[in-house]
Design a protein around this motif. Structure first.
Motif, PDB file in Angstrom:
ATOM      1  N   GLU A 153       0.823  -1.218   0.000  1.00 16.46           N
ATOM      2  CA  GLU A 153       0.000   0.000   0.000  1.00 16.46           C
ATOM      3  C   GLU A 153       0.858   1.270   0.000  1.00 16.46           C
ATOM      4  N   ASP A 154       2.173   1.103  -0.032  1.00 15.78           N
ATOM      5  CA  ASP A 154       3.082   2.252  -0.130  1.00 15.78           C
ATOM      6  C   ASP A 154       3.292   2.620  -1.597  1.00 15.78           C
ATOM      7  N   VAL A 155       3.566   3.871  -1.845  1.00 13.55           N
ATOM      8  CA  VAL A 155       4.085   4.270  -3.154  1.00 13.55           C
ATOM      9  C   VAL A 155       5.282   5.200  -2.946  1.00 13.55           C
TER      10      VAL A 155
ATOM     11  N   ALA B 112       4.404   7.749   0.142  1.00 16.93           N
ATOM     12  CA  ALA B 112       3.075   7.733   0.763  1.00 16.93           C
ATOM     13  C   ALA B 112       2.750   6.312   1.202  1.00 16.93           C
ATOM     14  N   ASP B 113       2.033   6.208   2.307  1.00 19.97           N
ATOM     15  CA  ASP B 113       1.734   4.922   2.945  1.00 19.97           C
ATOM     16  C   ASP B 113       0.222   4.891   3.190  1.00 19.97           C
ATOM     17  N   GLY B 114      -0.485   4.129   2.367  1.00 18.77           N
ATOM     18  CA  GLY B 114      -1.943   4.159   2.397  1.00 18.77           C
ATOM     19  C   GLY B 114      -2.552   3.283   3.475  1.00 18.77           C
TER      20      GLY B 114
ATOM     21  N   SER C 117       8.737   5.177   4.819  1.00 18.00           N
ATOM     22  CA  SER C 117       7.507   4.827   5.523  1.00 18.00           C
ATOM     23  C   SER C 117       7.861   4.150   6.849  1.00 18.00           C
ATOM     24  N   ASP C 118       6.842   3.948   7.692  1.00 14.07           N
ATOM     25  CA  ASP C 118       7.117   3.370   9.010  1.00 14.07           C
ATOM     26  C   ASP C 118       7.518   1.898   8.926  1.00 14.07           C
ATOM     27  N   GLY C 119       7.380   1.297   7.745  1.00 17.21           N
ATOM     28  CA  GLY C 119       7.906  -0.062   7.579  1.00 17.21           C
ATOM     29  C   GLY C 119       9.409  -0.108   7.725  1.00 17.21           C
ATOM     30  N   LEU C 120      10.078   1.043   7.524  1.00 19.01           N
ATOM     31  CA  LEU C 120      11.514   1.136   7.828  1.00 19.01           C
ATOM     32  C   LEU C 120      11.726   1.611   9.265  1.00 19.01           C
TER      33      LEU C 120
ATOM     34  N   SER D   9       7.508  -6.694   8.848  1.00 15.87           N
ATOM     35  CA  SER D   9       6.097  -6.832   9.203  1.00 15.87           C
ATOM     36  C   SER D   9       5.195  -5.808   8.531  1.00 15.87           C
ATOM     37  N   ASP D  10       5.749  -4.949   7.703  1.00 16.99           N
ATOM     38  CA  ASP D  10       4.951  -3.914   7.037  1.00 16.99           C
ATOM     39  C   ASP D  10       5.578  -3.673   5.658  1.00 16.99           C
ATOM     40  N   ASN D  11       4.861  -2.966   4.805  1.00 24.97           N
ATOM     41  CA  ASN D  11       5.446  -2.511   3.544  1.00 24.97           C
ATOM     42  C   ASN D  11       6.576  -1.535   3.875  1.00 24.97           C
ATOM     43  N   ILE D  12       7.629  -1.550   3.065  1.00 24.55           N
ATOM     44  CA  ILE D  12       8.825  -0.738   3.345  1.00 24.55           C
ATOM     45  C   ILE D  12       9.139   0.114   2.126  1.00 24.55           C
TER      46      ILE D  12
ATOM     47  N   GLY E   3      -4.512  -3.035   6.504  1.00 21.27           N
ATOM     48  CA  GLY E   3      -3.453  -2.697   7.436  1.00 21.27           C
ATOM     49  C   GLY E   3      -2.613  -1.622   6.845  1.00 21.27           C
ATOM     50  N   ARG E   4      -1.765  -1.043   7.641  1.00 20.62           N
ATOM     51  CA  ARG E   4      -0.989   0.064   7.127  1.00 20.62           C
ATOM     52  C   ARG E   4       0.456  -0.121   7.518  1.00 20.62           C
TER      53      ARG E   4
HETATM   54 CA    CA Z   1       3.140   1.359   6.944  1.00 22.28          CA
END
Ligand code: CA
Length: 343
Positions: free
Chosen positions: A22-24, A43-45, A204-207, A242-245, A342-343
């Motif tokens: 969901e990140d771009v 951006a993190d949708g 994004s917060d995935g990092l 655990s999240d998109n990065i 999820g985000r």
């Molecule tokens: Ca995220």
């Protein structure tokens, strides 16, 4: 000593536990033809189903389109603020588009930067908990403030920085987002200057939720610009993924002509998958085909007397006209399976 030029490299990764991204991220140029600015975006949708990726792609597309149309560049901070305002309107319209919804069903973070190629002067706007960091004199500094419950509690002294990193801290709660309300206030920073050797990191917060500042600094110190996004994403995946990065690293690179050793930015191709017009076009084609079969059956059953068989296909075919404006410039969402949240 070779001359240098300001450039950026970026990458986005689905991570190890999510089934779609969901990140771009985007790298582009905008502004006066004689002196365009670098445009850098993460951006993190968020939202159920495909809403998160629609939100982040919509924000990216509208922000880039707004920058492409901007005429008055005397104050880039105002241009940035306008791009954020337009991105918010676009996502909010989509999130409330199904009629009686009073609350938007989707939102996204946005961190957006403009930079002058010659001087290295830059401006950054952010909403949400995607971050901008500066890397200068071997020091990593967080430039943006997270618009999150945890960050606000740390600022208010309710939580310590250590407590904020505990697994039970509600880090997913963000207090400001693009598209959740009809208006949004961005924080805008700048102008500041990237001196030779300095870097600007958007992520994004995935990092930053998985890799702490000390490790981010160590990775930046150990990798050339072109390799830094991949190395940071690898570290987040090694920490669980655990999240998109998403990571964009901008700075000064040798100005020599590109060679085989210089990796191109990896994110210049738009994801076809998130273009809604294409989905609508396929749906419309499918429904047209189904309508044709139904019409043929009706003709057979009625002996060929019916005259209004095409009536049902018209509204459906018009849906392919609901195209979003294709955007000049660059951007990418990593292809992946749809569904999930999820985000
Ligand atoms: Ca995220």
């Amino acid at each position: 000593m070779p001359s240098t030029r300001l450039t950026a490299f970026a990458s986005t990764d689905v991570g190890r536990t999510r089934d779609h991204n969901e990140d771009v991220v985007a790298i582009s140029m905008a502004g006066p033809a004689a002196a365009p600015y670098h445009v850098w975006l993460v951006a993190d949708g968020m939202g159920g189903g495909v809403k998160g990726e629609v939100a982040s792609a919509t924000a990216r597309d509208r922000a880039l389109a707004t920058l492409a149309r901007a005429k008055d560049w005397r104050d880039p901070a105002l241009v940035l603020a306008d791009a954020v305002r337009e991105a918010n309107s676009a996502v909010y319209s989509r999130g409330t588009a199904n009629g009686e919804l009073s609350r938007s069903a989707m939102g996204t973070t946005l961190v957006l930067a403009l930079a002058e190629p010659a001087s290295g002067r830059y401006w950054v706007a952010n909403v949400g908990d995607s971050r901008a960091y500066t890397w200068a004199d071997r020091q990593l500094r967080q430039l943006t403030r997270d618009h999150s419950l945890v960050a606000e509690q740390v600022a208010a002294g309710i939580l310590s920085a250590e407590e904020a990193r505990l697994p039970e801290a509600p880090r997913n709660v963000i207090t400001r987002a693009i598209g959740t309300d009809s208006a949004v206030q961005a924080d805008v920073f700048g102008p500041a200057t990237l001196a030779p050797g300095d870097q600007l990191v958007l992520c994004s917060d995935g990092l930053h939720g998985l890799v702490d500042d000390v490790e981010i600094a160590a990775i930046l110190s150990e990798h050339p610009l072109a390799e830094a996004p991949g190395a940071l994403i690898a570290a987040a995946n090694a920490a669980g993924g655990s999240d998109n990065i998403s990571v964009l690293v901008a700075g000064w690179a040798a100005a020599a002509p590109a060679t085989a050793t210089e990796l191109p930015p990896v994110i210049h191709v738009d994801s076809e998958r998130v273009r809604p017009w294409r989905r609508y076009a396929f749906v419309a084609l499918g429904l047209l085909a189904a309508a044709a079969v139904v019409a043929a059956l009706a003709l057979m059953l009625s002996g060929g007397s019916s005259g209004d068989d095409d009536a049902n296909s018209t509204p459906t075919a018009q849906r392919s006209g609901e195209a979003t404006t294709p955007v000049a410039g660059a951007g990418s969402a990593r292809p992946g399976a749809s569904g999930g949240q999820g985000r």
